[in-house]
Write an enzyme that holds these catalytic residues in place. Sequence first.
Site, PDB file in Angstrom:
ATOM      1  N   SER A   1      11.819  10.110   7.480  1.00 57.68           N
ATOM      2  CA  SER A   1      10.846  11.197   7.597  1.00 57.68           C
ATOM      3  C   SER A   1      11.545  12.471   8.033  1.00 57.68           C
ATOM      4  O   SER A   1      12.488  12.431   8.827  1.00 57.68           O
ATOM      5  CB  SER A   1       9.767  10.846   8.631  1.00 57.68           C
ATOM      6  OG  SER A   1       8.977  11.982   8.941  1.00 57.68           O
TER       7      SER A   1
ATOM      8  N   SER B   1       0.841  -1.204   0.000  1.00 58.78           N
ATOM      9  CA  SER B   1       0.000   0.000   0.000  1.00 58.78           C
ATOM     10  C   SER B   1       0.872   1.247   0.000  1.00 58.78           C
ATOM     11  O   SER B   1       2.088   1.179   0.226  1.00 58.78           O
ATOM     12  CB  SER B   1      -0.934   0.033   1.218  1.00 58.78           C
ATOM     13  OG  SER B   1      -0.192   0.201   2.418  1.00 58.78           O
TER      14      SER B   1
ATOM     15  N   TYR C   1       8.382   8.105  16.971  1.00 58.86           N
ATOM     16  CA  TYR C   1       8.571   7.873  15.545  1.00 58.86           C
ATOM     17  C   TYR C   1       9.692   8.754  15.008  1.00 58.86           C
ATOM     18  O   TYR C   1      10.562   8.296  14.261  1.00 58.86           O
ATOM     19  CB  TYR C   1       7.254   8.179  14.833  1.00 58.86           C
ATOM     20  CG  TYR C   1       7.280   8.053  13.330  1.00 58.86           C
ATOM     21  CD1 TYR C   1       7.119   6.813  12.725  1.00 58.86           C
ATOM     22  CD2 TYR C   1       7.414   9.171  12.517  1.00 58.86           C
ATOM     23  CE1 TYR C   1       7.111   6.692  11.336  1.00 58.86           C
ATOM     24  CE2 TYR C   1       7.412   9.070  11.137  1.00 58.86           C
ATOM     25  CZ  TYR C   1       7.254   7.825  10.545  1.00 58.86           C
ATOM     26  OH  TYR C   1       7.251   7.720   9.185  1.00 58.86           O
TER      27      TYR C   1
ATOM     28  N   LYS D   1      13.257   7.725  13.305  1.00 53.85           N
ATOM     29  CA  LYS D   1      13.675   8.209  11.987  1.00 53.85           C
ATOM     30  C   LYS D   1      15.049   8.888  12.058  1.00 53.85           C
ATOM     31  O   LYS D   1      15.829   8.804  11.113  1.00 53.85           O
ATOM     32  CB  LYS D   1      12.615   9.137  11.409  1.00 53.85           C
ATOM     33  CG  LYS D   1      11.288   8.433  11.125  1.00 53.85           C
ATOM     34  CD  LYS D   1      11.480   7.281  10.147  1.00 53.85           C
ATOM     35  CE  LYS D   1      10.260   6.436   9.935  1.00 53.85           C
ATOM     36  NZ  LYS D   1      10.449   5.365   8.942  1.00 53.85           N
TER      37      LYS D   1
ATOM     38  N   THR E   1      -1.256   8.854   2.472  1.00 51.98           N
ATOM     39  CA  THR E   1      -1.155   7.400   2.486  1.00 51.98           C
ATOM     40  C   THR E   1      -2.057   6.834   3.576  1.00 51.98           C
ATOM     41  O   THR E   1      -2.451   7.546   4.509  1.00 51.98           O
ATOM     42  CB  THR E   1       0.293   6.957   2.772  1.00 51.98           C
ATOM     43  OG1 THR E   1       0.655   7.369   4.100  1.00 51.98           O
ATOM     44  CG2 THR E   1       1.262   7.565   1.758  1.00 51.98           C
TER      45      THR E   1
END
Length: 323
Positions: free
Chosen positions: A178, A52, A205, A209, A238
């Site tokens: 990111s 995806s 997160y 990253k 997304t």
Amino acid sequence: MSFYRNAVWFARGMKDYTKGGYESASKHFNPADLDLNVDCSNKSYMITGGNSGIGKCIAMDIAKRGGTVHLVCRNKKSAHDAQTEIQKATGNSNVHVHSLDISDAKGIVEFSQKFIESGTPLNVLVNNAGCMINTREVDGNGNEKNFATNTLGTHLLTTTLIPVLSKSKQPRVIIVSSGGMLVQKLNVDDWQLEKEKKFDGTMAYAQNKRQQVVMTEQYAMKYPDIHFSVMHPGWADTPAVRSSMPDFYEKMKDRLRTAEQGADTASWLAISEAALKQPSGLFFEDRRPVSTHLPLAWTHSTKEEEAKFMAKLAALAEKFTKN
């Protein structure tokens, strides 16, 4: 300081990371770099999270050019659906599905061993799979789940596939990171944010990253025969963004890049000859290397801190790789 650094990052993002930023940057792209005539046949590409969003777009870009694609996905049904879609859209039957959860450390090691034993070649690895869990959760191995997927899982898959990558001509490894990492300094001592009074999934997160950027730089030095790169896709629409950051999505949905636009630089890094002319270990946005720190940032780490981080990561990984 937290408000300031987030405000600076958001202001930069409003300028560069949106759909408008991509449209502006793309005016300077060399169309020949990703022309459909670029030949990916006789090359094998592995994409994690290829069922995806950005991962599927990367897989589609490769399949269109004749490459053999290995989709490594947690959700087997979704992966098979993506496989069928890519095969029908491109006429390329060489799209294969592998069922693997990138948060499963032992599973990754077993997968890599079987893949190597199968004799299947691998030219390019795209570490795209990731997660953002907004509550602190620990897996059965005692690792925070964002860290287990984004950092440890990426490290284990990359390092355990080094032997097969090394046998290929001009092998590459790409990590989809990111720009959120710009607000985080490498935190060596509390690398899974156990000491935080209030757990913030977004900052966990972002720390992961940042860790990926350091990992890429270190891999480039350790494995000079493989071309490593790490990239920021921009703010793209997304399924992961919609589910993990619903408030952000609602605020920004009219300005978000398409998944195809978000995937563009990763595809360029995986496919184009131009990417190989760049030094290994760099951080990319919109097909160009950029700084891994904001102006006047406090986020720089020392060589000693980076070495300590990599040593901790290697020691943790060894728990799963040793027989």
